[in-house]
Design a protein around this motif. Structure first.
Motif, PDB file in Angstrom:
ATOM      1  N   LYS A  79       0.854  -1.182   0.000  1.00 46.83           N
ATOM      2  CA  LYS A  79       0.000   0.000   0.000  1.00 46.83           C
ATOM      3  C   LYS A  79       0.896   1.239   0.000  1.00 46.83           C
ATOM      4  O   LYS A  79       1.872   1.297   0.750  1.00 46.83           O
ATOM      5  CB  LYS A  79      -0.913   0.009   1.226  1.00 46.83           C
ATOM      6  CG  LYS A  79      -1.930  -1.120   1.265  1.00 46.83           C
ATOM      7  CD  LYS A  79      -2.919  -0.959   2.397  1.00 46.83           C
ATOM      8  CE  LYS A  79      -2.228  -1.063   3.754  1.00 46.83           C
ATOM      9  NZ  LYS A  79      -3.205  -1.003   4.877  1.00 46.83           N
ATOM     10  N   THR A  80       0.540   2.196  -0.833  1.00 44.63           N
ATOM     11  CA  THR A  80       1.344   3.410  -0.948  1.00 44.63           C
ATOM     12  C   THR A  80       0.524   4.623  -0.538  1.00 44.63           C
ATOM     13  O   THR A  80      -0.657   4.739  -0.890  1.00 44.63           O
ATOM     14  CB  THR A  80       1.847   3.598  -2.397  1.00 44.63           C
ATOM     15  OG1 THR A  80       2.628   2.457  -2.771  1.00 44.63           O
ATOM     16  CG2 THR A  80       2.719   4.842  -2.501  1.00 44.63           C
ATOM     17  N   SER A  81       1.142   5.501   0.217  1.00 42.98           N
ATOM     18  CA  SER A  81       0.503   6.757   0.616  1.00 42.98           C
ATOM     19  C   SER A  81       1.546   7.871   0.524  1.00 42.98           C
ATOM     20  O   SER A  81       2.740   7.611   0.375  1.00 42.98           O
ATOM     21  CB  SER A  81      -0.049   6.654   2.044  1.00 42.98           C
ATOM     22  OG  SER A  81       0.970   6.259   2.949  1.00 42.98           O
ATOM     23  N   SER A  82       1.074   9.103   0.606  1.00 40.53           N
ATOM     24  CA  SER A  82       1.993  10.235   0.502  1.00 40.53           C
ATOM     25  C   SER A  82       1.455  11.413   1.291  1.00 40.53           C
ATOM     26  O   SER A  82       0.275  11.462   1.646  1.00 40.53           O
ATOM     27  CB  SER A  82       2.206  10.632  -0.963  1.00 40.53           C
ATOM     28  OG  SER A  82       0.978  11.013  -1.557  1.00 40.53           O
ATOM     29  N   GLY A  83       2.358  12.346   1.574  1.00 47.60           N
ATOM     30  CA  GLY A  83       1.965  13.523   2.340  1.00 47.60           C
ATOM     31  C   GLY A  83       3.162  14.379   2.679  1.00 47.60           C
ATOM     32  O   GLY A  83       4.166  14.384   1.954  1.00 47.60           O
ATOM     33  N   SER A  84       3.059  15.083   3.804  1.00 49.33           N
ATOM     34  CA  SER A  84       4.132  15.983   4.223  1.00 49.33           C
ATOM     35  C   SER A  84       4.442  15.756   5.694  1.00 49.33           C
ATOM     36  O   SER A  84       3.602  15.282   6.468  1.00 49.33           O
ATOM     37  CB  SER A  84       3.736  17.450   4.001  1.00 49.33           C
ATOM     38  OG  SER A  84       2.583  17.776   4.766  1.00 49.33           O
ATOM     39  N   PHE A  85       5.665  16.104   6.067  1.00 47.88           N
ATOM     40  CA  PHE A  85       6.147  15.924   7.431  1.00 47.88           C
ATOM     41  C   PHE A  85       6.825  17.212   7.873  1.00 47.88           C
ATOM     42  O   PHE A  85       7.625  17.787   7.137  1.00 47.88           O
ATOM     43  CB  PHE A  85       7.133  14.751   7.492  1.00 47.88           C
ATOM     44  CG  PHE A  85       7.894  14.634   8.788  1.00 47.88           C
ATOM     45  CD1 PHE A  85       7.222  14.471   9.986  1.00 47.88           C
ATOM     46  CD2 PHE A  85       9.276  14.683   8.802  1.00 47.88           C
ATOM     47  CE1 PHE A  85       7.923  14.354  11.189  1.00 47.88           C
ATOM     48  CE2 PHE A  85       9.986  14.568   9.992  1.00 47.88           C
ATOM     49  CZ  PHE A  85       9.303  14.403  11.179  1.00 47.88           C
ATOM     50  N   THR A  98      -2.111  12.817   2.628  1.00 51.86           N
ATOM     51  CA  THR A  98      -3.084  13.384   1.696  1.00 51.86           C
ATOM     52  C   THR A  98      -3.622  12.351   0.707  1.00 51.86           C
ATOM     53  O   THR A  98      -4.742  12.486   0.226  1.00 51.86           O
ATOM     54  CB  THR A  98      -2.460  14.551   0.912  1.00 51.86           C
ATOM     55  OG1 THR A  98      -1.257  14.101   0.262  1.00 51.86           O
ATOM     56  CG2 THR A  98      -2.130  15.709   1.848  1.00 51.86           C
ATOM     57  N   LYS A  99      -2.823  11.328   0.391  1.00 62.33           N
ATOM     58  CA  LYS A  99      -3.246  10.278  -0.547  1.00 62.33           C
ATOM     59  C   LYS A  99      -2.872   8.923   0.042  1.00 62.33           C
ATOM     60  O   LYS A  99      -1.825   8.780   0.652  1.00 62.33           O
ATOM     61  CB  LYS A  99      -2.555  10.445  -1.902  1.00 62.33           C
ATOM     62  CG  LYS A  99      -2.949  11.712  -2.639  1.00 62.33           C
ATOM     63  CD  LYS A  99      -2.188  11.806  -3.960  1.00 62.33           C
ATOM     64  CE  LYS A  99      -2.550  13.076  -4.715  1.00 62.33           C
ATOM     65  NZ  LYS A  99      -1.812  13.179  -5.993  1.00 62.33           N
ATOM     66  N   LEU A 132      -4.441  11.988  16.559  1.00 54.26           N
ATOM     67  CA  LEU A 132      -4.637  11.357  15.269  1.00 54.26           C
ATOM     68  C   LEU A 132      -6.046  11.678  14.769  1.00 54.26           C
ATOM     69  O   LEU A 132      -7.033  11.366  15.436  1.00 54.26           O
ATOM     70  CB  LEU A 132      -4.467   9.836  15.380  1.00 54.26           C
ATOM     71  CG  LEU A 132      -4.905   9.004  14.166  1.00 54.26           C
ATOM     72  CD1 LEU A 132      -4.099   9.371  12.925  1.00 54.26           C
ATOM     73  CD2 LEU A 132      -4.777   7.515  14.461  1.00 54.26           C
ATOM     74  N   TYR A 133      -6.113  12.317  13.593  1.00 58.75           N
ATOM     75  CA  TYR A 133      -7.401  12.684  13.005  1.00 58.75           C
ATOM     76  C   TYR A 133      -7.616  11.899  11.731  1.00 58.75           C
ATOM     77  O   TYR A 133      -6.810  11.942  10.799  1.00 58.75           O
ATOM     78  CB  TYR A 133      -7.445  14.186  12.706  1.00 58.75           C
ATOM     79  CG  TYR A 133      -8.660  14.620  11.922  1.00 58.75           C
ATOM     80  CD1 TYR A 133      -9.945  14.351  12.381  1.00 58.75           C
ATOM     81  CD2 TYR A 133      -8.520  15.301  10.710  1.00 58.75           C
ATOM     82  CE1 TYR A 133     -11.068  14.741  11.659  1.00 58.75           C
ATOM     83  CE2 TYR A 133      -9.635  15.704   9.987  1.00 58.75           C
ATOM     84  CZ  TYR A 133     -10.905  15.418  10.466  1.00 58.75           C
ATOM     85  OH  TYR A 133     -12.013  15.804   9.744  1.00 58.75           O
ATOM     86  N   ASP A 134      -8.729  11.164  11.683  1.00 53.91           N
ATOM     87  CA  ASP A 134      -9.145  10.434  10.488  1.00 53.91           C
ATOM     88  C   ASP A 134     -10.289  11.210   9.850  1.00 53.91           C
ATOM     89  O   ASP A 134     -11.390  11.281  10.406  1.00 53.91           O
ATOM     90  CB  ASP A 134      -9.598   9.019  10.875  1.00 53.91           C
ATOM     91  CG  ASP A 134      -9.868   8.145   9.661  1.00 53.91           C
ATOM     92  OD1 ASP A 134     -10.554   8.612   8.726  1.00 53.91           O
ATOM     93  OD2 ASP A 134      -9.389   6.997   9.642  1.00 53.91           O
ATOM     94  N   ALA A 135     -10.014  11.798   8.689  1.00 55.42           N
ATOM     95  CA  ALA A 135     -11.000  12.675   8.054  1.00 55.42           C
ATOM     96  C   ALA A 135     -12.237  11.903   7.607  1.00 55.42           C
ATOM     97  O   ALA A 135     -13.365  12.401   7.710  1.00 55.42           O
ATOM     98  CB  ALA A 135     -10.364  13.401   6.874  1.00 55.42           C
ATOM     99  N   ASP A 136     -12.067  10.689   7.087  1.00 55.44           N
ATOM    100  CA  ASP A 136     -13.212   9.912   6.604  1.00 55.44           C
ATOM    101  C   ASP A 136     -14.178   9.591   7.733  1.00 55.44           C
ATOM    102  O   ASP A 136     -15.411   9.631   7.557  1.00 55.44           O
ATOM    103  CB  ASP A 136     -12.734   8.617   5.949  1.00 55.44           C
ATOM    104  CG  ASP A 136     -12.157   8.860   4.567  1.00 55.44           C
ATOM    105  OD1 ASP A 136     -12.309   9.981   4.051  1.00 55.44           O
ATOM    106  OD2 ASP A 136     -11.548   7.934   4.006  1.00 55.44           O
TER     107      ASP A 136
END
Length: 206
Positions: free
Chosen positions: A56-62, A75-76, A91-95
């Motif tokens: 599984k691949t995800s991406s974002g910023s740190f 973000t993805k 920890l915030y889960d937007a969905d």
């Protein structure tokens, strides 16, 4: 030194000494902790199953500010936010529109956030320089507290710049984070690492 052969040998020895003095991953990590008090980067994370068949691949910023303040913003493919404010980790889960929080000492432990944004690595990790590979200098970080959540981590630098982090968790899953657009010691607003509850979100305190 009139003998050309001796002159060449002296030059070769000098170059050899310079090469030997090249910093390894452990020195790069120590300098990173000492000199980089704030930082930010983009990342791509790949999580592989123990047998390597599922990924599984995800991406974002740190972003981080020492000690123990950080933001991992995924973000993805899904939006998640992990914020350490120095006292708690949120920890915030937007969905799900759901927030969970834990005390910093209980949540941070020997985690990647502790390795990247902590202030005293020797307290939490046994550190060992590894051979350079693929143009990167690596160091292994083994958690001193074996709680089973993380078996070991490796962190890589390209010169003095943070490049990658790999970890194996207690279930044998492997996570690889590759960093890009790395910025050292940027200025952040005073409230950058303050978590604000999203409207209508449920809160679960652990």
């Amino acid at each position: 030194m009139k003998n050309p052969a001796l002159k060449f040998l002296a030059l070769a020895l000098t170059i050899g000494c310079v090469g030997a003095a090249r910093a390894d991953g452990l020195e790069a990590l120590q300098e990173f902790v000492r000199d980089v008090k704030t930082g930010k980067a983009s990342f791509t994370q790949t999580v592989s199953s123990p047998d390597g068949t599922r990924k599984k691949t995800s991406s974002g910023s740190f972003e981080f500010a020492r000690p123990n303040q950080f933001r991992f913003a995924y973000t993805k493919p899904f939006e998640q936010l992990i914020v350490g404010d120095g006292q708690k980790v949120w920890l915030y889960d937007a969905d799900l529109n759901q927030v969970s929080s834990r005390r910093m000492g209980e949540a941070l432990g020997s985690t990647p956030a502790a390795l990247l944004a902590g202030g005293n690595l020797a307290k939490d990790f046994e550190l060992r320089a590894l051979p350079s590979a693929q143009g990167l200098d690596w160091v292994q970080a083994t958690p001193r507290q074996r709680d089973g959540s993380i078996q070991q981590m490796r962190i890589a630098f390209k010169g003095r710049e943070l490049a990658a982090l790999e970890l194996v968790d207690g279930f044998g899953q492997r996570s690889e984070l590759k960093f890009s657009a790395v910025s050292s010691n940027p200025a952040f607003p005073a409230d950058r690492f303050k978590f604000v509850m999203p409207a209508g979100a449920d809160l679960i305190e652990q």
